[in-house]
Design an enzyme around this catalytic site. Structure first.
Site, PDB file in Angstrom:
ATOM      1  N   LYS A 117       1.123  -1.552  -0.204  1.00 29.53           N
ATOM      2  CA  LYS A 117      -0.127   0.223   0.322  1.00 29.53           C
ATOM      3  C   LYS A 117       0.889   1.142   0.674  1.00 29.53           C
ATOM      4  O   LYS A 117       0.579   2.348  -0.744  1.00 29.53           O
ATOM      5  CB  LYS A 117      -0.938  -0.026   1.326  1.00 29.53           C
ATOM      6  CG  LYS A 117      -2.075  -1.338   0.925  1.00 29.53           C
ATOM      7  CD  LYS A 117      -2.978  -0.794   1.800  1.00 29.53           C
ATOM      8  CE  LYS A 117      -4.443  -1.521   1.138  1.00 29.53           C
ATOM      9  NZ  LYS A 117      -5.116  -2.058   2.615  1.00 29.53           N
ATOM     10  N   LYS A 174      -6.211 -11.339  -4.580  1.00 36.02           N
ATOM     11  CA  LYS A 174      -7.072 -11.535  -4.237  1.00 36.02           C
ATOM     12  C   LYS A 174      -8.464 -10.446  -4.777  1.00 36.02           C
ATOM     13  O   LYS A 174      -8.279  -9.761  -4.895  1.00 36.02           O
ATOM     14  CB  LYS A 174      -7.110 -11.278  -2.983  1.00 36.02           C
ATOM     15  CG  LYS A 174      -7.230 -10.156  -1.961  1.00 36.02           C
ATOM     16  CD  LYS A 174      -7.023  -9.576  -0.590  1.00 36.02           C
ATOM     17  CE  LYS A 174      -6.575  -8.389  -0.416  1.00 36.02           C
ATOM     18  NZ  LYS A 174      -6.366  -8.108   1.109  1.00 36.02           N
ATOM     19  N   LYS A 218     -11.024  -4.753  -1.418  1.00 41.40           N
ATOM     20  CA  LYS A 218     -12.283  -3.367  -1.517  1.00 41.40           C
ATOM     21  C   LYS A 218     -10.832  -1.997  -2.274  1.00 41.40           C
ATOM     22  O   LYS A 218     -11.363  -1.462  -2.681  1.00 41.40           O
ATOM     23  CB  LYS A 218     -11.938  -2.937   0.200  1.00 41.40           C
ATOM     24  CG  LYS A 218     -13.384  -3.240   0.421  1.00 41.40           C
ATOM     25  CD  LYS A 218     -13.868  -3.257   2.526  1.00 41.40           C
ATOM     26  CE  LYS A 218     -12.925  -3.432   3.102  1.00 41.40           C
ATOM     27  NZ  LYS A 218     -13.720  -3.855   4.439  1.00 41.40           N
TER      28      LYS A 218
HETATM   29  P1  TYM Z   1     -10.947  -6.203   6.335  1.00 41.07           P
HETATM   30  O1  TYM Z   1     -11.717  -5.236   6.579  1.00 41.07           O
HETATM   31  O2  TYM Z   1      -9.745  -5.734   5.511  1.00 41.07           O
HETATM   32  O3  TYM Z   1     -11.152  -7.242   5.594  1.00 41.07           O
HETATM   33  C1  TYM Z   1     -12.185  -8.108   6.740  1.00 41.07           C
HETATM   34  C2  TYM Z   1     -11.585  -9.310   7.075  1.00 41.07           C
HETATM   35  O4  TYM Z   1     -12.241 -10.198   5.748  1.00 41.07           O
HETATM   36  C3  TYM Z   1     -11.242 -10.574   4.999  1.00 41.07           C
HETATM   37  N1  TYM Z   1     -11.403 -11.073   3.559  1.00 41.07           N
HETATM   38  C4  TYM Z   1     -11.183 -12.118   2.987  1.00 41.07           C
HETATM   39  N2  TYM Z   1     -11.232 -13.040   3.259  1.00 41.07           N
HETATM   40  C5  TYM Z   1     -11.605 -13.650   2.062  1.00 41.07           C
HETATM   41  N3  TYM Z   1     -10.777 -14.010   0.752  1.00 41.07           N
HETATM   42  C6  TYM Z   1     -10.933 -12.507   0.137  1.00 41.07           C
HETATM   43  N4  TYM Z   1     -10.561 -11.731  -0.853  1.00 41.07           N
HETATM   44  C7  TYM Z   1     -10.686 -11.259   1.511  1.00 41.07           C
HETATM   45  N5  TYM Z   1     -10.601 -10.199   1.160  1.00 41.07           N
HETATM   46  C8  TYM Z   1     -10.932  -9.611   2.344  1.00 41.07           C
HETATM   47  C9  TYM Z   1     -10.173 -10.690   6.161  1.00 41.07           C
HETATM   48  O5  TYM Z   1      -9.151 -11.540   5.875  1.00 41.07           O
HETATM   49  C10 TYM Z   1     -10.760  -9.935   6.293  1.00 41.07           C
HETATM   50  O6  TYM Z   1     -11.101 -11.003   8.066  1.00 41.07           O
HETATM   51  N6  TYM Z   1      -7.553  -6.112   9.262  1.00 41.07           N
HETATM   52  C11 TYM Z   1      -8.188  -6.012   9.296  1.00 41.07           C
HETATM   53  C12 TYM Z   1      -8.975  -5.315  10.382  1.00 41.07           C
HETATM   54  C13 TYM Z   1      -8.612  -5.817  11.195  1.00 41.07           C
HETATM   55  C14 TYM Z   1      -8.751  -6.960  12.234  1.00 41.07           C
HETATM   56  C15 TYM Z   1      -8.353  -6.346  13.544  1.00 41.07           C
HETATM   57  C16 TYM Z   1      -9.378  -8.676  11.660  1.00 41.07           C
HETATM   58  C17 TYM Z   1      -8.049  -4.830  12.230  1.00 41.07           C
HETATM   59  N7  TYM Z   1      -8.230  -5.537  13.385  1.00 41.07           N
HETATM   60  C18 TYM Z   1      -8.571  -7.671  14.997  1.00 41.07           C
HETATM   61  C19 TYM Z   1      -8.693  -9.546  13.071  1.00 41.07           C
HETATM   62  C20 TYM Z   1      -8.100  -8.769  13.455  1.00 41.07           C
HETATM   63  C21 TYM Z   1      -8.955  -6.200   7.430  1.00 41.07           C
HETATM   64  O7  TYM Z   1      -8.348  -5.235   6.658  1.00 41.07           O
HETATM   65  O8  TYM Z   1      -9.722  -6.396   7.390  1.00 41.07           O
END
Ligand code: TYM
Length: 332
Positions: free
Chosen positions: A112, A195, A198
């Site tokens: 990023k 993947k 967003k």
């Molecule tokens: P975020 O908001 O990008 O995504 C939320 C969840 O969706 C999963 N995900 C996917 N799984 C499968 N295939 C995909 N293409 C795909 N795209 C997204 C992500 O793995 C995630 O589980 N850093 C985290 C948010 C966060 C978090 C935390 C997660 C902040 N604090 C503490 C767990 C524990 C994130 O950006 O998720």
């Protein structure tokens, strides 16, 4: 009961199928067996510039969607991160235990910050995984249901828990990732090797839960598929068709083998048409429920405030312990 914690960013107007199938679907299931704590991580959503009004609304929409897909405030703790100040407080302490080089090696940061230009990328983007570790460790979570892309961040959370425990005495539970392989990486419909994301997929590559199913159908119809015509599951040679089969299977509950057998002799077009229908049936009631939660924002905010109170009751004892261990004065 063992505890799970997970979070999702309110950085788009809707969750996409990757978010749902990779993570949120498991959050719903884990309510039954675990003490479940789930968070809309708005602090994480401001690392690359944002509009305050849009952020606020997206946090509400995120919460409404989580309720619509089956999170039940009676059976889990659902809240918005900014209502629990202990996340930021713990993040500072953990940041002081994280090496600069260690944080620099996080691949999401590297990707990023490169895209944004190293000079322009914020320090918040750099410390993002430390805040994520704070989220998890604050609740003494045993397991963290996420998609494959979060594995490295979870490894950092584990390292920081262990490091703190070694320096200051046993304080944190060391969390394990809960990554369900079959749906851990849903891929971009336009680029089945990347993947669904967003931040980096084109709109045509993403199926959003809240978009018009006719639009989703169009995207599925134009999804990039593989050479040949046979419908078989093989992520190496047929990543496009395999992704569609994965989504189809997860949403319909039919085994991939059964789908492959059922489509024997049929073409890609048949599979796509039927998958679009499966998606439509799946999202229609979710969209209706999301809308109904959003019709009464005051009620939704009340529910989230109650969730934050519950979360604080879990978070405060951990933070007090951390403050004492590191030699701080207790909050007054
Ligand atoms: P975020 O908001 O990008 O995504 C939320 C969840 O969706 C999963 N995900 C996917 N799984 C499968 N295939 C995909 N293409 C795909 N795209 C997204 C992500 O793995 C995630 O589980 N850093 C985290 C948010 C966060 C978090 C935390 C997660 C902040 N604090 C503490 C767990 C524990 C994130 O950006 O998720």
């Amino acid at each position: 009961r063992p505890r799970v914690f997970s979070g999702i960013q309110p950085t788009a107007d809707s969750f996409h199928l990757g978010n749902y199938l990779g993570a949120v679907r498991h959050w719903v299931a884990l309510q039954e067996s675990h003490d479940a704590v789930y968070c809309v991580v708005d602090l994480h959503a401001i690392t690359a510039g944002h509009d305050p009004k849009v952020l606020h609304q997206r946090s509400r929409v995120a919460a409404a969607q989580l309720l619509a897909v089956g999170l039940d405030p009676e059976r889990c703790t659902l809240f918005v991160q900014s209502q629990v100040p202990e996340h930021a407080q713990l993040a500072w302490v953990l940041g002081c235990l994280t090496g600069f080089g260690e944080a620099s090696r996080m691949t999401q940061f590297k990707d990023k910050s490169q895209k944004q230009g190293n000079e322009r990328a914020s320090v918040g983007l750099f410390t993002y995984p430390i805040l994520q570790a704070a989220d998890i460790l604050l609740y003494q979570a045993n397991a963290v249901p996420v998609g494959e892309d979060q594995r490295q961040h979870l490894e950092l959370s584990r390292d920081l828990a262990q490091r703190f425990n070694t320096h200051f005495g046993p304080t944190f539970t060391v969390p394990v990732p809960h990554i369900v392989k079959a749906t851990a990486k849903i891929t971009d419909l336009q680029d089945p090797t990347a993947k669904m994301s967003k931040s980096s997929s084109s709109p045509a590559g993403i199926v959003d839960l809240l978009e018009d199913p006719a639009r989703s159908a169009k995207k599925i119809r134009s999804a990039v598929t593989d050479t040949g015509r046979e419908i078989v599951f093989d992520e190496e040679t047929k990543p496009g068709i395999s992704n569609l089969l994965t989504i189809y299977s997860a949403l319909s509950g039919r085994e991939i083998d059964d789908l492959v057998a059922a489509y024997d002799g049929k073409g890609y077009g048949d599979l796509k048409k039927d998958l679009a229908e499966v998606v439509r049936e799946f999202v229609t009631p979710i969209q209706a429920r999301t809308r109904s939660y959003l019709e009464d924002p005051a009620q939704l905010d009340k529910l989230l405030a109650a969730g934050a109170e519950k979360a604080r009751r879990l978070a405060v004892p951990t933070l007090l312990k951390v403050y004492e261990r590191v030699g701080f004065f207790p909050p007054v």
